[in-house]
Design a protein around this motif. Structure first.
Motif, short mmCIF file in Angstrom:
data_model
loop_
_atom_site.label_atom_id
_atom_site.label_comp_id
_atom_site.label_asym_id
_atom_site.label_seq_id
_atom_site.Cartn_x
_atom_site.Cartn_y
_atom_site.Cartn_z
N GLU A 108 0.83 -1.21 0.00
CA GLU A 108 0.00 0.00 0.00
C GLU A 108 0.86 1.26 0.00
O GLU A 108 0.53 2.26 -0.65
CB GLU A 108 -0.95 -0.04 1.19
CG GLU A 108 -2.01 -1.13 1.05
CD GLU A 108 -2.87 -1.33 2.29
OE1 GLU A 108 -2.56 -0.70 3.33
OE2 GLU A 108 -3.85 -2.09 2.21
N VAL A 109 2.00 1.23 0.70
CA VAL A 109 2.91 2.38 0.72
C VAL A 109 3.49 2.62 -0.67
O VAL A 109 3.54 3.75 -1.16
CB VAL A 109 4.04 2.15 1.74
CG1 VAL A 109 5.20 3.11 1.50
CG2 VAL A 109 3.52 2.31 3.16
N GLY A 113 2.72 5.75 -3.29
CA GLY A 113 3.83 6.58 -3.76
C GLY A 113 3.89 6.73 -5.26
O GLY A 113 4.84 7.31 -5.79
N GLY A 114 2.88 6.21 -5.94
CA GLY A 114 2.81 6.39 -7.40
C GLY A 114 3.58 5.37 -8.19
O GLY A 114 3.75 5.52 -9.41
N LEU A 115 4.05 4.32 -7.54
CA LEU A 115 4.81 3.26 -8.22
C LEU A 115 3.91 2.06 -8.47
O LEU A 115 2.82 1.94 -7.90
CB LEU A 115 6.02 2.88 -7.39
CG LEU A 115 7.06 4.01 -7.27
CD1 LEU A 115 7.71 4.00 -5.91
CD2 LEU A 115 8.09 3.90 -8.37
N THR A 116 4.36 1.16 -9.32
CA THR A 116 3.54 0.03 -9.75
C THR A 116 4.01 -1.26 -9.10
O THR A 116 5.11 -1.76 -9.38
CB THR A 116 3.59 -0.12 -11.28
OG1 THR A 116 3.15 1.08 -11.89
CG2 THR A 116 2.69 -1.27 -11.73
N VAL A 117 3.17 -1.81 -8.23
CA VAL A 117 3.44 -3.12 -7.65
C VAL A 117 2.89 -4.18 -8.60
O VAL A 117 1.68 -4.21 -8.87
CB VAL A 117 2.79 -3.27 -6.25
CG1 VAL A 117 2.99 -4.68 -5.72
CG2 VAL A 117 3.38 -2.25 -5.28
N THR A 118 3.76 -5.01 -9.13
CA THR A 118 3.32 -6.03 -10.10
C THR A 118 3.23 -7.41 -9.47
O THR A 118 2.79 -8.35 -10.13
CB THR A 118 4.29 -6.08 -11.29
OG1 THR A 118 5.62 -6.31 -10.82
CG2 THR A 118 4.25 -4.78 -12.08
N GLY A 119 3.63 -7.54 -8.21
CA GLY A 119 3.51 -8.84 -7.56
C GLY A 119 3.81 -8.75 -6.07
O GLY A 119 4.58 -7.89 -5.63
N VAL A 120 3.17 -9.63 -5.31
CA VAL A 120 3.48 -9.80 -3.89
C VAL A 120 3.64 -11.30 -3.66
O VAL A 120 2.76 -12.09 -3.99
CB VAL A 120 2.36 -9.24 -2.98
CG1 VAL A 120 2.64 -9.59 -1.52
CG2 VAL A 120 2.25 -7.73 -3.15
N PHE A 228 -0.75 -6.72 -9.78
CA PHE A 228 -1.27 -6.87 -8.42
C PHE A 228 -2.25 -5.75 -8.14
O PHE A 228 -1.99 -4.59 -8.45
CB PHE A 228 -0.12 -6.83 -7.41
CG PHE A 228 -0.55 -7.04 -5.99
CD1 PHE A 228 -0.87 -8.31 -5.53
CD2 PHE A 228 -0.64 -5.97 -5.11
CE1 PHE A 228 -1.28 -8.51 -4.23
CE2 PHE A 228 -1.04 -6.17 -3.79
CZ PHE A 228 -1.36 -7.44 -3.35
N ASP A 229 -3.40 -6.10 -7.57
CA ASP A 229 -4.45 -5.14 -7.25
C ASP A 229 -4.49 -4.94 -5.74
O ASP A 229 -4.96 -5.81 -5.01
CB ASP A 229 -5.80 -5.67 -7.76
CG ASP A 229 -6.93 -4.65 -7.63
OD1 ASP A 229 -6.89 -3.83 -6.70
OD2 ASP A 229 -7.86 -4.70 -8.45
N VAL A 230 -3.98 -3.80 -5.27
CA VAL A 230 -3.90 -3.53 -3.84
C VAL A 230 -5.29 -3.47 -3.20
O VAL A 230 -5.49 -4.00 -2.10
CB VAL A 230 -3.13 -2.21 -3.59
CG1 VAL A 230 -3.23 -1.79 -2.13
CG2 VAL A 230 -1.66 -2.39 -3.96
N GLU A 231 -6.24 -2.84 -3.87
CA GLU A 231 -7.58 -2.73 -3.30
C GLU A 231 -8.24 -4.09 -3.18
O GLU A 231 -8.89 -4.40 -2.17
CB GLU A 231 -8.43 -1.79 -4.16
CG GLU A 231 -8.02 -0.33 -4.06
CD GLU A 231 -8.97 0.59 -4.81
OE1 GLU A 231 -10.01 0.10 -5.30
OE2 GLU A 231 -8.68 1.79 -4.90
#
Length: 395
Positions: A108-109, A113-120, A228-231
């Motif tokens: 979420e952080v 911050g405007g960056l793209t999380v593509t995987g967790v 990855f969809d944070v929501e």
């Protein structure tokens, strides 16, 4: 600023986590790993390193923020990722979390911050799943606390790390047996499990990066870049609409889904908490107390310890006009549970464990519900029942 993909790799199983990170560095061209070592927090700083497949390319320190190592990580991580993006030349930034840091907060952080999380990805050693879930020690006792006020336990931290990630990087573990692997599968049945050892430099299948194919196609690398969809991930953890495991029974491991329409008697449930909590390695879900008929309560237990929290109102207690402010996924979950008399108010608890005494646990849970006479007395009478949960709910 060039496009930078960010994958978050976490987990208390440090050897498995490090192996997964090495695999990604090997598999994805132009990738680097950022790691904040919170073990140095007692000295007042957090040590940051950035390395590629060859070795360390940058190192520095971040001061503690509010005497909290995790806060320092949050403050330092996004600027470092932005610097990498602006410099160009990096395709994938692997954020290797320190042992007890939970991936939800970091995902979420980074996204904020405007960056793209593509995987967790959470890295797991199957042989260590049950020992971690059974470990009720405070993180502070193990030297893993992220702040002086950190009151989390090993068990509940591991459970959240495991259940948040859509991908589990699974280490090869000679000590693991079928029961260990089945426990992992039942705890997070929707997760994609990827053996960390998948792939080999000899690349017999022709899946490795080439000049024509700049992105690695090994399973772990594909997962890191898949999106990855944070929501959606947050909704999947919210007690009102969490996607809980289904009934299962294999290799000595069982998952019991206990679903009832009648509310709990607060005193009887409180008196039975120890037996219920200790009956399974992991239990979670939402429940309904008779003296708080409008409040959706969250049940979260691991390592013999239970956390009970209010998760807001049941939808049935809201005026129709307020429904528009409720997320669609919450409304959909409520519709699945809807009852003509009580709406979405219900008991939905899930227990997963080796050697689970399903019949005994069901009898114990059922004995905590309102009796026919108590139920027939109606809501006004329910609200006058002794408020046994005030202490747990800090009312």
């Amino acid at each position: 600023m060039s496009e930078l993909s960010v994958v978050i790799v976490g987990g208390l199983h440090a050897d498995a986590r490090k192996a997964a990170v090495r695999r990604l560095l090997s598999d994805v061209p132009d990738s680097v790993v950022l790691h904040h070592d919170l073990a140095t927090a007692r000295a007042g700083t957090v040590v940051r390193t950035i390395r590629d497949a060859v070795g360390v390319i940058d190192a520095g320190e971040a001061p503690l923020v509010n005497d909290c190592a995790c806060c320092a990580l949050r403050e330092d991580l996004v600027p470092e990722l932005r610097r990498l993006a602006e410099a160009g030349g990096t395709r994938l930034a692997v954020v290797e979390l320190w042992d007890s840091v939970e991936p939800k907060a970091m995902a979420e952080v980074v996204t904020a911050g405007g960056l793209t999380v593509t995987g967790v990805i959470t890295a797991v050693d199957p042989a260590l799943v049950l020992p971690c879930l059974g470990n009720g020690d405070d993180l502070a006792e193990c030297g893993l606390a992220a702040a002086a006020t950190d009151q989390r336990t090993v068990a509940d931290t591991f459970a959240r790390q495991l259940e948040y990630a859509p991908v589990l990087a699974v280490a090869h573990s000679p000590e693991a047996d079928d029961e260990d692997r089945e426990l992992l599968a039942q705890l997070h049945p929707t997760a994609r499990q990827i053996p960390i050892e998948d792939g080999h430099p000899s690349d017999p299948a022709g899946l490795w990066p080439t000049a024509r194919s700049p992105l690695a196609r090994s399973p772990l690398a594909r997962a890191a870049l898949a999106g990855f969809d944070v929501e959606a991930a947050a909704a999947a953890q919210h007690p009102a609409c969490a996607l809980l495991p289904a009934e299962a029974d294999a290799h000595g491991v069982s998952t019991l889904v206990w679903h009832r329409r009648r509310p709990f008697h607060p005193e009887r449930l409180y008196d039975a908490l120890e037996g219920i909590t200790c009956a399974a390695a992991r239990s979670r879900g939402r429940f309904w107390l008779a003296d708080r008929p409008d409040t959706l309560l969250h049940w979260d237990a691991a390592g013999g310890a239970l956390c009970v929290e209010s998760a807001g109102p049941w939808l049935a207690s809201l005026p129709d006009a307020a429904w528009e402010m409720v997320p669609p996924v919450h409304r959909a979950a409520a519709a699945l549970d809807w009852h003509a008399e009580h709406g979405d108010c219900c008991q939905h608890l899930v227990f997963t464990s080796p050697g689970l005494d399903r019949d005994g646990l069901e009898r114990l849970l059922d004995s905590c519900l309102l009796t026919d006479t108590e139920y027939a007395a109606g809501r006004a009478a329910w609200k006058r029942l002794p408020p046994a949960f005030d202490t747990l709910l800090e009312v």
